[in-house]
Design a protein around this motif. Structure first.
Motif, short mmCIF file in Angstrom:
data_model
loop_
_atom_site.label_atom_id
_atom_site.label_comp_id
_atom_site.label_asym_id
_atom_site.label_seq_id
_atom_site.Cartn_x
_atom_site.Cartn_y
_atom_site.Cartn_z
N MET A 1 57.57 43.09 32.57
CA MET A 1 58.83 42.61 33.12
C MET A 1 59.43 41.56 32.19
N GLN A 2 60.70 41.67 31.95
CA GLN A 2 61.39 40.70 31.09
C GLN A 2 61.69 39.43 31.89
N GLN A 3 61.02 38.34 31.57
CA GLN A 3 61.21 37.13 32.35
C GLN A 3 62.39 36.31 31.85
N ASN A 4 63.12 36.83 30.85
CA ASN A 4 64.33 36.15 30.44
C ASN A 4 65.50 36.55 31.34
N HIS A 5 65.28 37.49 32.26
CA HIS A 5 66.30 37.83 33.24
C HIS A 5 66.46 36.67 34.22
N SER A 6 67.66 36.44 34.64
CA SER A 6 67.92 35.34 35.56
C SER A 6 67.50 35.73 36.98
N LEU A 7 66.84 34.79 37.66
CA LEU A 7 66.46 35.01 39.05
C LEU A 7 67.66 34.92 39.97
N LYS A 8 68.81 34.50 39.42
CA LYS A 8 70.03 34.42 40.22
C LYS A 8 70.73 35.77 40.32
N ASP A 9 70.35 36.71 39.44
CA ASP A 9 70.96 38.04 39.48
C ASP A 9 70.57 38.77 40.77
N THR A 10 71.47 39.61 41.24
CA THR A 10 71.11 40.56 42.29
C THR A 10 70.65 41.83 41.59
N ILE A 11 69.44 42.28 41.94
CA ILE A 11 68.84 43.41 41.24
C ILE A 11 68.78 44.63 42.16
N LEU A 108 74.98 49.50 40.91
CA LEU A 108 75.03 48.77 39.64
C LEU A 108 76.46 48.51 39.20
N ALA A 109 77.35 49.48 39.45
CA ALA A 109 78.75 49.30 39.08
C ALA A 109 79.44 48.23 39.92
N SER A 110 78.83 47.90 41.05
CA SER A 110 79.43 46.89 41.94
C SER A 110 78.90 45.49 41.68
N GLY A 111 78.07 45.33 40.65
CA GLY A 111 77.67 43.99 40.25
C GLY A 111 76.19 43.70 40.25
N ALA A 112 75.36 44.65 40.67
CA ALA A 112 73.92 44.44 40.62
C ALA A 112 73.40 44.77 39.22
N ARG A 113 72.24 44.23 38.91
CA ARG A 113 71.57 44.54 37.64
C ARG A 113 70.35 45.42 37.91
N ALA A 114 70.09 46.35 36.99
CA ALA A 114 68.91 47.20 37.15
C ALA A 114 67.64 46.35 37.09
N ALA A 115 66.79 46.50 38.08
CA ALA A 115 65.56 45.70 38.15
C ALA A 115 64.57 46.14 37.08
N GLY A 116 63.79 45.17 36.60
CA GLY A 116 62.71 45.49 35.68
C GLY A 116 61.46 45.88 36.45
N PHE A 466 53.70 47.16 36.78
CA PHE A 466 54.22 47.67 38.05
C PHE A 466 55.23 48.80 37.79
N CYS A 467 55.46 49.58 38.85
CA CYS A 467 56.50 50.58 38.75
C CYS A 467 57.87 49.92 38.99
#
Length: 470
Positions: A1-11, A108-116, A466-467
Motif C-alpha cells: 500500500m502506498q502510504q504517501n496517499h492522503s488519509l483525507k481522501d475518500t477512497i 471515481l469520476a465523482s471525486g473518490a480515489r481508487a483505494a490501494g 492485502f487484496c
C-alpha cells in the motif's frame, strides 16, 4: 500500500471478487462518501431524502450525467461505527464484472480515489478500530486454506492476541517504572523490587511468549499447509500419484524417464488438513545438466518436507538410492508408497513379473501403503495415512488457540532472546540502569507486534499483501 496517499481522501474499490456473481459491491470510505453516494443514487421511494444509517435503501445508481447504470441497494455506515472508522457507503449492484466496474468508474469520476491494497484495513488500524494483529488476521482469514486455518485466524481477529501481548508489555512497563524509581532515588527509603522478584517477573513473561511460539511451530501446517514431497525412482508413478491425489491431471505422465525435471507444487485438502503436494524429479544417474539440477532440488525439497512419500514401483528392483533416501530421512518422516498393486494378485503374482519384496522397509520400521495410482485403489487409505502421520505430530488446533504468524513469531523470538539475556544480567548483578535498557528493548519489540510502535516499512510490507477492496 502506498502510504504517501492522503488519509483525507475518500477512497473506493470493488469489494467482491472479480467475475460473474449474484451481487457485486463497490465500497467507499472517507469524509465525502455520503456526499458522493447522494450524487449517484436515486431511491425507488419518493419520500427518500437522506440515507438512514445502517439501513439498506433500494434504488438505482447513475453516473454523473444522470444515465442509469444499474438497480442497486445502498447502505450508509457513519464513522466511527464502521469497518474503517470513517463514513462508509456500499453500492450492492448485480455482480457482472462490467456492471461493477462501471459503478466504480462513476464513483471515481465523482471525486473518490481508487483505494490501494489493504487501504480500508489500514485506515481501520490508523483510526483505532483494530490493532496490527487484528489487521493481519483479516488477511489470514481471507487466505485461510481450510476451516482450521480460518478458526485460527478468527481467534486473533477478536483481538485476543493483541490484548495478550499488550498485557505482557504492560507488566514489563511496570517493571521499567520500578527500575526508574530505584535509579532516580537510590538513597531514598522506597520499597523497590528485589533482584529475585525482578527475575521471576521477567521469566514469567518469557514463558508466556514461549508458549505462543510453541503454538506457532506446532500449528504451522494448519496455516501454511503441510509440505508433502513425492520422491523415488524415475517412472515409479510419482506424477500419476500426484494426479490421483489431486483428482485431475496436473503432472505430465509418460513412460519416458526424466519427464519431471523440476518440482511441481499443488495444494490439496485432506479432510480439513491443507497439504502442499510436491512432485519431484525421479532419482537416477543422468548426464543431463538440467535434470541433475532438478535432482538436487528434489533432494533439498525432501529434506524440508514435513512428510516424504517414497514411491516404490513394485515391478522393479528396489535400488540402493531408495533405501539411502529412506535412511537419511528416517521412519518418522517417510511413508513408503508401494505403487502398481493392480498388476499383481493377492499373492504378489503378475502376468509378467513377481512383485518385488519391500519387506526391508517394514522390518526397518517404515509404514507402507499399497496403492495403484492408475486405478485409484488404495489412494483413500493413503490419504488417511498422510493425515494421521502429519496430525499425529502437530495435533488438531484448539478452538480459540492463539497462533502468531511468521512476522509476529520472529518478533517474539527476539523478545525471548532479550529476556534471556536480561535474566543473565540480573544474576550477574548488572546495575539497574543498564537492565532498564534491555527492558526497554523488549517493550519496543512487543509494541511492534501490536503496531503501537511500527515503522512505515513494516506497515507497507503488511498491507501491500492485502487484496484491493479490503
Amino acid at each position: 500500500m502506498q502510504q504517501n496517499h492522503s488519509l483525507k481522501d475518500t477512497i473506493a474499490a470493488i469489494a467482491t471478487p472479480l467475475g460473474s456473481g449474484g451481487v457485486g459491491i463497490v465500497r467507499l470510505s472517507g469524509s465525502r462518501a455520503k456526499e458522493i453516494a447522494k450524487q449517484l443514487f436515486v431511491s425507488s421511494r419518493e419520500a427518500f431524502s437522506d440515507f438512514r444509517p445502517y439501513t439498506m435503501h433500494h434504488g438505482w445508481v447513475h453516473d454523473r450525467n444522470g444515465a442509469k447504470l444499474d438497480e442497486c441497494l445502498a447502505v450508509f455506515m457513519p464513522g466511527p461505527g464502521s469497518y474503517s472508522g470513517e463514513d462508509v457507503v456500499e453500492f450492492q449492484s448485480h455482480g457482472g464484472p462490467v456492471v461493477v466496474r462501471t459503478v466504480l468508474e462513476a464513483v471515481l469520476a465523482s471525486g473518490a480515489r481508487a483505494a490501494g491494497a489493504g487501504e480500508f484495513t489500514y485506515r481501520a488500524f490508523v483510526n483505532g478500530r483494530m490493532d496490527l494483529t487484528q489487521a493481519e488476521a483479516v488477511a489470514e482469514m481471507i487466505a485461510a486454506p481450510t476451516r482450521a486455518g480460518m478458526t485460527l485466524a478468527q481467534a486473533k481477529l477478536s483481538g485476543a492476541l493483541g490484548e495478550m501481548i499488550a498485557g505482557l508489555r504492560a507488566k514489563l512497563e511496570h517493571l521499567r517504572a520500578q527500575l526508574c524509581v530505584a535509579v532516580d532515588f537510590p538513597d531514598e527509603e522506597i520499597e523497590c523490587l528485589s533482584p529475585e522478584e525482578f527475575l521471576q517477573e521477567t521469566q514469567s513473561v518469557g514463558e508466556s511468549i514461549a508458549a505462543l511460539l510453541k503454538n506457532f511451530h506446532r500449528d504451522r501446517c494448519w496455516r501454511e499447509g503441510a509440505l508433502t514431497v513425492l520422491a523415488g525412482q524415475v517412472n515409479a508413478g510419482k506424477s500419476s500419484l500426484m494426479n490421483a491425489l489431486l483428482g485431475r491431471d496436473r503432472a505430465i505422465v509418460t513412460d519416458i524417464p526424466g519427464t519431471t525435471r523440476d518440482y511441481l507444487e499443488e495444494a490439496v485438502n485432506i479432510d480439513g488438513l491443507p497439504v502442499r503436494l510436491v512432485d519431484t524429479a525421479g532419482i537416477r544417474e543422468t548426464e543431463d545438466t538440467v535434470e541433475r539440477v532438478g535432482l538436487e532440488r528434489s533432494k533439498d525439497m525432501a529434506q524440508k518436507g514435513d512428510l516424504v512419500l517414497l514411491v516404490i514401483d513394485r515391478t522393479r528392483e528396489i535400488l540402493p538410492d531408495d533405501i539411502s533416501l529412506a535412511q537419511d530421512l528416517g521412519p518418522e518422516r517417510v511413508l513408503v508408497v508401494l505403487n502398481k498393486s493392480d498388476l499383481f494378485d493377492e499373492n504378489g503374482h503378475g502376468e509378467s513379473a513377481e512383485a518385488v519384496d519391500a519387506g526391508w522397509f517394514e522390518r526397518a520400521g517404515y509404514q507402507c501403503v499399497e496403492i495403484s495410482a492408475r486405478s485409484g485403489a488404495g489412494v483413500d487409505a493413503l490419504c488417511v495415512a498422510i493425515r494421521e502421520r502429519i496430525v499425529g505430530r502437530s495435533g488438531e488446533p484448539d478452538a480459540g488457540e492463539l497462533v502468531p504468524n511468521l512476522r509476529q513469531s520472529q518478533a517474539m523470538e527476539s523478545a525471548v532472546a532479550e529476556l534471556e539475556a536480561l535474566a543473565t544480567d540480573i544474576r550477574a548483578e548488572i546495575p539497574y540502569d543498564l537492565l532498564g535498557v534491555r527492558l526497554e528493548t523488549v517493550c519496543d519489540i512487543m509494541g511492534e507486534i501490536t503496531g503501537e510502535i511500527a515503522s512505515a516499512d513494516v506497515l507497507n510490507s503488511i498491507f501491500s499483501d492485502f487484496c484491493i477492496g479490503k
